[in-house]
Design an enzyme around this catalytic site. Structure first.
Site, mmCIF file in Angstrom:
data_model
loop_
_atom_site.group_PDB
_atom_site.id
_atom_site.type_symbol
_atom_site.label_atom_id
_atom_site.label_comp_id
_atom_site.label_asym_id
_atom_site.label_seq_id
_atom_site.Cartn_x
_atom_site.Cartn_y
_atom_site.Cartn_z
ATOM 1 N N ILE A 59 0.803 -1.225 0.000
ATOM 2 C CA ILE A 59 0.000 0.000 0.000
ATOM 3 C C ILE A 59 0.838 1.277 0.000
ATOM 4 O O ILE A 59 0.349 2.335 -0.407
ATOM 5 C CB ILE A 59 -0.964 0.006 1.214
ATOM 6 C CG1 ILE A 59 -1.985 1.152 1.124
ATOM 7 C CG2 ILE A 59 -0.171 0.098 2.511
ATOM 8 C CD1 ILE A 59 -2.893 1.080 -0.071
ATOM 9 N N TYR A 60 2.111 1.215 0.410
ATOM 10 C CA TYR A 60 2.921 2.426 0.478
ATOM 11 C C TYR A 60 3.108 3.026 -0.921
ATOM 12 O O TYR A 60 3.676 2.394 -1.814
ATOM 13 C CB TYR A 60 4.294 2.148 1.086
ATOM 14 C CG TYR A 60 4.271 1.666 2.523
ATOM 15 C CD1 TYR A 60 3.140 1.819 3.335
ATOM 16 C CD2 TYR A 60 5.382 1.063 3.089
ATOM 17 C CE1 TYR A 60 3.122 1.380 4.647
ATOM 18 C CE2 TYR A 60 5.385 0.621 4.409
ATOM 19 C CZ TYR A 60 4.246 0.777 5.178
ATOM 20 O OH TYR A 60 4.250 0.332 6.477
ATOM 21 N N SER A 61 2.613 4.235 -1.086
ATOM 22 C CA SER A 61 2.612 4.915 -2.387
ATOM 23 C C SER A 61 1.995 4.038 -3.471
ATOM 24 O O SER A 61 2.365 4.097 -4.641
ATOM 25 C CB SER A 61 4.034 5.331 -2.804
ATOM 26 O OG SER A 61 4.531 6.347 -1.978
ATOM 27 N N TYR A 62 1.022 3.202 -3.039
ATOM 28 C CA TYR A 62 0.283 2.329 -3.953
ATOM 29 C C TYR A 62 1.228 1.480 -4.820
ATOM 30 O O TYR A 62 1.053 1.370 -6.031
ATOM 31 C CB TYR A 62 -0.657 3.147 -4.829
ATOM 32 C CG TYR A 62 -1.680 3.920 -4.044
ATOM 33 C CD1 TYR A 62 -2.666 3.268 -3.292
ATOM 34 C CD2 TYR A 62 -1.653 5.309 -4.006
ATOM 35 C CE1 TYR A 62 -3.596 3.975 -2.541
ATOM 36 C CE2 TYR A 62 -2.584 6.033 -3.260
ATOM 37 C CZ TYR A 62 -3.547 5.359 -2.527
ATOM 38 O OH TYR A 62 -4.457 6.061 -1.782
ATOM 39 N N LYS A 87 4.001 -6.311 3.137
ATOM 40 C CA LYS A 87 2.730 -6.574 3.826
ATOM 41 C C LYS A 87 1.574 -6.636 2.832
ATOM 42 O O LYS A 87 1.658 -6.109 1.720
ATOM 43 C CB LYS A 87 2.449 -5.475 4.859
ATOM 44 C CG LYS A 87 3.582 -5.172 5.800
ATOM 45 C CD LYS A 87 3.182 -4.094 6.796
ATOM 46 C CE LYS A 87 4.373 -3.490 7.480
ATOM 47 N NZ LYS A 87 5.152 -2.589 6.603
#
Length: 326
Positions: A59-62, A87
């Site tokens: 999810i970090y910066s998609y 994750k």
């Protein structure tokens, strides 16, 4: 740098883990994220300082964080020399199956993460949050299959209630599935609720503990300021704003500052040194977005707090609402 055993496994990790949520690509959710060109020097410097443990998430910066981290590690390190963690859970698309911990999403998500990271496997595959819409049996069996397929060496979890974590481990045991070997909880000097049940459980079960936000979104790194709005992240990080803000939080920050000034070291070193006194802690996950952040973190390994300093840092704490589970 120091290296420690990762829970009850034979794997060794650096005493500090570099969290990479800051690296990737600025967007509407992470306007403060550093782009690839800005991020690479921090990853390279971490390796030079002895970090071998890197934590990211889809999810970090998609997905851009995984891409940036994967490329940098490929350029600056040998794959087998680093411990790479990512994750799964958060929405990666608009479809009903683009999120959560169902077998369908896990199997798709691991392949997508590996493609972005440019590797055949991750060392640690973690559930980012608890999925209330999927039976935990389905999740644990799917994660077991990910490990057996060689796509992950170990599995871990993050931010859940102790009873949920215990249930997951019990189901893994009775079904012969892969157990979680680590827990990534929300834990720092101004949020210590995990000391009640989760940390003792992890010690008893020999589970590695790798806290997120050990510096409380930077709050512990500077003098207390209730109106802090001096960085792009401080202005826009609504999740971070929801985590801290009780009056006692700022009083604890003042204690950190007092000890730091007396020792002539940065606040961050005091806050990390405190965490490293806790036997349950394996490797705090630290972020770095400015020159000196990594050096400060490594220097904290040499800071030995006196018992009276630890007492000063801890004695003001009061119970907090459970935060960071969603």
């Amino acid at each position: 740098m120091e290296y420690v055993r990762f829970g009850n496994t034979g794997m060794k990790v650096s005493r500090l883990c570099l969290g990479t949520m800051t690296y990737g690509k600025p967007n509407d959710r992470w306007p403060w994220a550093l782009n690839e060109e800005q991020s690479r020097p921090f990853i390279k410097k971490a390796l030079e300082l002895g970090f071998n443990f890197f934590d990211t998430a889809d999810i970090y910066s998609y997905g851009a964080s995984e891409e940036v981290v994967g490329k940098a590690l490929k350029d600056f390190a040998k794959r087998d020399e680093v411990v790479l963690a990512t994750k799964v859970f958060n929405p990666m698309g608009t479809g009903p199956n683009d999120k959560g911990l169902s077998r369908k999403h896990i199997m798709s998500a691991i392949d997508a993460s590996l493609q972005r990271l440019g590797t055949d496997y991750v060392d640690l595959y973690q559930t980012h949050r608890w999925d209330y819409e999927t039976p935990i049996e389905e999740t644990m069996e799917a994660l077991h299959d990910v490990v057996k397929a060689g796509k992950a060496r170990y599995i871990g979890a993050s931010s859940m209630y102790s009873w949920q974590f215990a249930q997951a481990q019990y189901l893994a045991d009775i079904n012969g599935w892969t157990r979680f070997v680590s827990m990534q909880p929300h834990y720092n000097l101004i949020y210590r609720e995990e000391e009640r049940e989760m940390l003792p459980f992890c010690v008893d079960q020999k589970i590695a503990v790798i806290p997120w936000s050990p510096l409380a979104r930077g709050m512990l790194t500077r003098k207390a300021n209730k109106e802090r709005n001096d960085t792009e992240r401080a202005k826009t990080d609504q999740f971070g704003k929801s985590l801290y803000g009780m009056d006692v939080d700022f009083e604890i920050v003042n204690r950190v500052t007092a000890i730091a000034e007396k020792r002539s070291i940065p606040n961050a070193q005091v806050a990390l040194a405190w965490m490293l006194t806790k036997p349950a802690i394996t490797a705090p996950i630290i972020g770095a977005s400015k020159p000196g952040h990594l050096e400060d973190a490594v220097a904290a390994l040499e800071v030995k707090l006196a018992n009276d300093e630890i007492k000063q840092l801890e004695e003001l704490y009061v119970p907090h609402p459970v935060m960071g589970f969603s």
